[in-house]
Design a protein around this motif. Structure first.
Motif, PDB file in Angstrom:
ATOM      1  N   SER A 151       1.079  -1.232   0.134  1.00  0.00           N
ATOM      2  CA  SER A 151      -0.157   0.024  -0.077  1.00  0.00           C
ATOM      3  C   SER A 151       0.875   1.357  -0.051  1.00  0.00           C
ATOM      4  N   PRO A 198       3.103   3.195  -1.847  1.00  0.00           N
ATOM      5  CA  PRO A 198       3.062   4.110  -2.921  1.00  0.00           C
ATOM      6  C   PRO A 198       1.646   4.957  -2.783  1.00  0.00           C
ATOM      7  N   TYR A 199       0.524   4.301  -2.942  1.00  0.00           N
ATOM      8  CA  TYR A 199      -0.828   5.381  -2.717  1.00  0.00           C
ATOM      9  C   TYR A 199      -1.051   6.171  -1.327  1.00  0.00           C
ATOM     10  N   LEU A 200      -0.280   5.479  -0.348  1.00  0.00           N
ATOM     11  CA  LEU A 200      -0.355   6.176   1.039  1.00  0.00           C
ATOM     12  C   LEU A 200       0.824   7.034   1.325  1.00  0.00           C
ATOM     13  N   LEU A 201       1.736   6.982   0.428  1.00  0.00           N
ATOM     14  CA  LEU A 201       2.634   8.058   0.451  1.00  0.00           C
ATOM     15  C   LEU A 201       2.732   9.459   0.874  1.00  0.00           C
ATOM     16  N   GLY A 202       1.607   9.978   0.246  1.00  0.00           N
ATOM     17  CA  GLY A 202       1.092  11.454   0.533  1.00  0.00           C
ATOM     18  C   GLY A 202       0.514  11.366   1.998  1.00  0.00           C
ATOM     19  N   ARG A 203      -0.331  10.441   2.383  1.00  0.00           N
ATOM     20  CA  ARG A 203      -0.828  10.440   3.812  1.00  0.00           C
ATOM     21  C   ARG A 203       0.418  10.374   4.920  1.00  0.00           C
ATOM     22  N   ALA A 214      -3.108   1.531 -11.432  1.00  0.00           N
ATOM     23  CA  ALA A 214      -2.092   1.332 -10.367  1.00  0.00           C
ATOM     24  C   ALA A 214      -0.650   1.404 -10.550  1.00  0.00           C
ATOM     25  N   LEU A 250       0.627   5.200 -11.164  1.00  0.00           N
ATOM     26  CA  LEU A 250       1.058   5.745  -9.830  1.00  0.00           C
ATOM     27  C   LEU A 250       2.181   5.205  -9.427  1.00  0.00           C
ATOM     28  N   LEU A 251       2.478   3.738  -9.673  1.00  0.00           N
ATOM     29  CA  LEU A 251       3.663   3.395  -9.258  1.00  0.00           C
ATOM     30  C   LEU A 251       5.110   3.788  -9.767  1.00  0.00           C
TER      31      LEU A 251
END
Lengths: 350, 350
Positions: free
Chosen positions: A249, A251-256, A293, A296-297
């Motif tokens: 998870s 790469p998608y949650l990097l911003g968080r 996905a 984004l990756l």
């Protein structure tokens, strides 16, 4: 993706469709492993064994319980070669199925298990005319024994090592694990980190949620432990380390995570820099099964830090190995070639 | 994002930079709640209380332990309005901080707590000249009491309800939860699902990993439970339901789930269709803090199923509410407007 109209692009697209790839994430499980239960006595295990049905299918068994239906590409080099030929896989890197790790066993037993499985992996590769390469496994609960087996296995022909993302409560920033990773860097051994021993317990038993929810969370947490626990800050920059399943998870949650890092001191751990600083310190495989996905990756990690990884020959892997990358829209030819073969050749020095 | 060169585009970009938004995900916690510990007796709780330091800051307390540093926008309508004015937030929807849910308490106590908090949320909105709207909370451990409080709270002025993504081992496909959601559809109450009571236990205590790893996993699992557990198949299509934090890990891991659904029967549960079939049945907020992640979110969910959600006024929220959406590259004006205001106005009927 529909075929484009312009002839030159169409030619390039056609080439991409049949381009060979190096698959850096696939598993094996041997039929001819030593009888660990007999060797170590009754209280050990449960150990995983394989029932070969003799018709090209089999059942992995955990003790006396069915664990996973499998087919002969898992243990038979000829069947595997046939499968990778059909998928234009030039070279496939095989590694243990994580249930083989034995990180819960006494370290001496796990060292014996690792050595036995590593030799069997190399034997499978020896039957492949150079098409299969092996990653070793190590008794990660003991850093000294892990370093010893890594050195032995690399000299015997392994191209790197696969480890689980934790050993019980010891995460990727654990002193012993970091010491082992430093040894990998010193030996030039590439590292693949695979999620295992998944969090979530009984709640995630339905619908294989341990695989679809917990595995990506484990991988994310493994990357976070290396960042926030200071492992990347301590380790040499020439360590080659890759996280499975598109980085879980992460790469998608990097911003968080990045936002949390900046806004709460208790998120930062002992990291010297925010999480995004460390993106050039690790690679990921392409096992995300979706073009959005993968976009984004690639945008997050850079095209030089993504490699084809299929999770074959398991059913939750990519059925047509490499096709997600081959068919990815809006990807420059040079980047597609890197992801299909160039990055992996460099990463594993093959 | 750098400013573009063409004047007309630049004007549009400039407009987007100051466009008002509706923020559908923000929290409140009142200073003047009843003393639940005194009312329900010693064995109850621990209940969350708030120490107002009187200088615009405060500390949420769980029993006698500090839980989270906060500031007065959390409880004071005037401070909140000042904050949303500074962020061009036209309307902000407030809801309970999940520690207020009381799903572990006896249902009768939780019903009292919900009713008290809902009235306090509406009182805060009444001080806001219409700028703040409230979501109710309900005693989700009891479907009948939940339906009753929902109806009461909607008549009192709430615009919908926030629920946690599970009640202990009861997930989003639980009979009682599905019955409550059907009641929400019948009453025209919009639903926001927020992760809480996070998996991972002791292993995820470091670095606020319960927030950065477990919360997104909980949300993903909540969406999966509605799909694989058959909740979407049972519920009417006019149910308006939104999942917080950009759908947790779900959007990035959709490909992994979809592949697993097709290839292993035990993944499918009682769902009639593969997971991607249900994407038009729910919405998500925009709290992903990264343009690449927002791109994936919009591409996956569609621009009509994403709404600005900030998680304000907590530190892990979006500091400049709506700016991620305002500054998102490669987003058509019409889609940006939908995400900033149009979708939310329709979803909450405001």
């Amino acid at each position: 993706m529909t075929c484009c109209r312009a002839a030159p692009t169409c030619l390039r697209y056609s080439n991409a469709m049949t381009s060979p790839c190096i698959d850096i994430h696939s598993h094996f499980f041997p039929t001819n492993a030593p009888n660990f239960a007999a060797r170590f006595g009754d209280p050990s295990g449960p150990w995983v064994t394989l029932n070969d049905h003799g018709d090209g299918t089999g059942m992995m068994m955990l003790g006396d319980k069915p664990f996973r239906p499998v087919h002969s590409a898992l243990w038979d080099a000829k069947a595997r070669i046939k499968e990778i030929d059909a998928n234009n896989v030039a070279t496939q890197i095989i590694c243990a199925t994580p249930v083989m790790f034995a990180y819960d066993a006494p370290a001496g037993q796990a060292a014996y298990v690792a050595s036995a499985y590593n030799d069997l992996a190399l034997a499978m590769c020896a039957d492949s005319s150079g098409r299969l390469k092996a990653l070793a496994q190590v008794p990660l609960q003991d850093a000294d024994l892990s370093c010893k087996e890594l050195t032995r296995a690399m000299r015997a022909g392994c191209v790197g090592v696969q480890i689980g993302n934790h050993v019980g409560p010891r995460e990727m920033d654990d002193e012993g694990i970091v010491r082992f990773l430093a040894h990998c860097a010193a030996e030039g051994a590439a590292v693949l980190v695979h999620p295992w021993d998944m969090l979530g317990g009984d709640r995630l038993k339905r619908w294989m949620s341990a695989w679809t929810v917990a595995m990506p969370a484990e991988t994310q947490f493994g990357i976070m432990a290396m960042i926030l626990g200071g492992a990347f800050d301590q380790l040499p920059t020439d360590l080659r380390i890759c996280f499975a399943h598109g980085g879980g998870s992460f790469p998608y949650l990097l911003g968080r995570l990045e936002n949390a890092w900046h806004r709460r001191d208790i998120v930062r751990g002992i990291s010297k820099h925010p999480p995004s600083h460390y993106l050039n310190r690790f690679s990921v495989d392409s096992a995300v099964f979706d073009h959005r996905a993968l976009r984004l990756l690639i945008d997050t990690m850079g095209a030089d830090h993504v490699m084809v990884g299929s999770d074959a020959p398991f059913p939750l892997g990519e059925e047509h190995v490499g096709d997600l990358v081959r068919n990815q829209p809006d990807l420059a030819d040079v980047d597609r070639a890197r992801i299909l073969t160039g990055n992996a050749a460099k990463f594993f020095n093959i």
